[in-house]
Design a protein around this motif. Structure first.
Motif, short mmCIF file in Angstrom:
data_model
loop_
_atom_site.label_atom_id
_atom_site.label_comp_id
_atom_site.label_asym_id
_atom_site.label_seq_id
_atom_site.Cartn_x
_atom_site.Cartn_y
_atom_site.Cartn_z
N LEU A 76 26.97 35.78 29.21
CA LEU A 76 28.48 36.18 28.86
C LEU A 76 29.41 36.74 29.00
CD1 LEU A 76 26.45 34.80 25.07
CD2 LEU A 76 26.95 33.21 26.58
N GLY A 77 29.96 36.05 28.97
CA GLY A 77 31.54 36.57 28.76
C GLY A 77 32.89 36.55 28.62
N ARG A 123 28.00 29.79 23.89
CA ARG A 123 29.24 29.48 23.58
C ARG A 123 30.39 29.65 22.14
NH1 ARG A 123 31.16 29.12 29.05
NH2 ARG A 123 33.72 28.88 28.91
N ASN A 124 29.23 28.83 21.08
CA ASN A 124 29.47 28.64 20.17
C ASN A 124 28.82 28.62 18.52
OD1 ASN A 124 29.40 26.06 20.79
ND2 ASN A 124 31.28 25.69 20.16
N ARG A 171 40.75 29.54 26.11
CA ARG A 171 40.19 30.11 26.42
C ARG A 171 39.46 31.46 25.59
NH1 ARG A 171 40.41 29.70 32.34
NH2 ARG A 171 37.40 29.57 32.80
N ILE A 172 40.92 32.26 25.43
CA ILE A 172 40.72 33.16 24.96
C ILE A 172 40.57 33.49 23.50
CG2 ILE A 172 41.63 35.89 25.02
CD1 ILE A 172 40.61 35.94 27.08
N SER A 223 32.82 32.84 21.19
CA SER A 223 31.71 33.36 21.58
C SER A 223 30.89 34.34 20.93
CB SER A 223 32.00 32.54 23.26
OG SER A 223 32.84 32.01 23.57
N MET A 224 31.91 35.65 21.01
CA MET A 224 32.28 37.30 20.34
C MET A 224 30.48 36.74 19.49
SD MET A 224 32.67 39.55 22.15
CE MET A 224 31.71 40.44 21.44
N PRO A 225 31.35 35.65 17.96
CA PRO A 225 30.26 35.91 17.13
C PRO A 225 28.94 35.65 17.67
CG PRO A 225 31.90 35.23 16.76
CD PRO A 225 32.08 35.10 17.74
#
Ligand SMILES: Nc1ncnc2c1ncn2[C@@H]1O[C@H](COP(=O)(O)OP(=O)(O)OP(=O)(O)O)[C@@H](O)[C@H]1O
Ligand SMILES: Nc1ccn([C@@H]2O[C@H](COP(=O)(O)O)[C@@H](O)[C@H]2O)c(=O)n1
Length: 192
Positions: A10-11, A92-93, A148-149, A156-158
């Motif tokens: 991921l990233g 991704r989510n 996308r950001i 995605s960060m969570p």
């Protein structure tokens, strides 16, 4: 028989996931499955039921429903005789996570999550450069990249935080040059 082993990669967009996955494949013998590549291939099939839906999500930087993505990943895993997979750009989510857990999750061993951490500005700069060099990607433009950001930060960060709490995240500083990022990744893979 033992379960296939999986590393999630991921990233943010342009963090270098695809670049480093191909290094890992060459040195450590994993099979690389990119969720984005699988979706782009499905979108390109003239007979796909999901082409337009996938296209619209990709252009808007939003996430395709997991039923579609998970099935593509599952099919690709089944078509391969491999025992070790890098799954790039997934989950991704929350929808991706739940879909994975309720379908394939029990049938694999999740080794860890490789997180390539890179600032927004560098991510955007790399994807814009990739687009200018002729990537042909419908989402390597400023408008899509901003979306996308936002998806990466909000959705995605969570997921990365969730894996961190389970002590499953191996983080790599991905703003360095590609060779130095690769050296750090070798250290994470050499003993598994
Ligand atoms: N460490 C690095 N330094 C500079 N450029 C890099 C680095 N890693 C990758 N790149 C370049 O940045 C671009 C994006 O890399 P890559 O396709 O590997 O990222 P990605 O995370 O898979 O992107 P996406 O999520 O958009 O598919 C490519 O043109 C690649 O050559
Ligand atoms: N799990 C995923 C992965 C990707 N997508 C869609 O594809 C786009 C491109 O993904 P990359 O990993 O190749 O950058 C992404 O922006 C999403 O629209 C997805 O829906 N689900």
């Amino acid at each position: 028989m033992s379960k296939p082993q999986v590393v999630f990669v991921l990233g943010g967009p342009g963090a270098g996931k695809g670049t480093q996955c191909s290094n890992i494949v060459s040195k450590f013998g994993f099979v690389h499955l990119s969720a984005g590549d699988l979706l782009r291939a499905e979108r390109s099939k003239p007979d796909s039921m999901f082409g337009e839906l996938i296209d619209s999500h990709i252009k808007n930087g939003t996430i395709v429903p997991v039923e579609i993505t998970c099935k593509l990943i599952q099919n690709a895993m089944e078509a391969s005789a491999a025992s070790r997979f890098l799954i790039d750009g997934f989950p991704r989510n929350k929808d991706n996570m739940i879909g994975w857990d309720t379908t394939i999750g029990d049938q694999v061993d999740l080794l860890f999550v490789l997180f390539l951490e890179c600032s927004e500005n560098v991510c955007i700069e790399r994807c814009m450069k990739r687009g200018a060099a002729g990537s042909g990607r419908a989402d390597d433009n400023l408008e899509s990249l901003k979306k996308r950001i936002v998806t990466f930060v909000n959705d995605s960060m969570p997921i990365i935080e969730y894996f961190k709490e389970k002590n499953l995240v191996k983080r790599v500083e991905a703003e360095k040059n590609a060779e130095d990022v690769w050296s750090d990744i070798i250290e994470l893979f050499k003993n598994i």
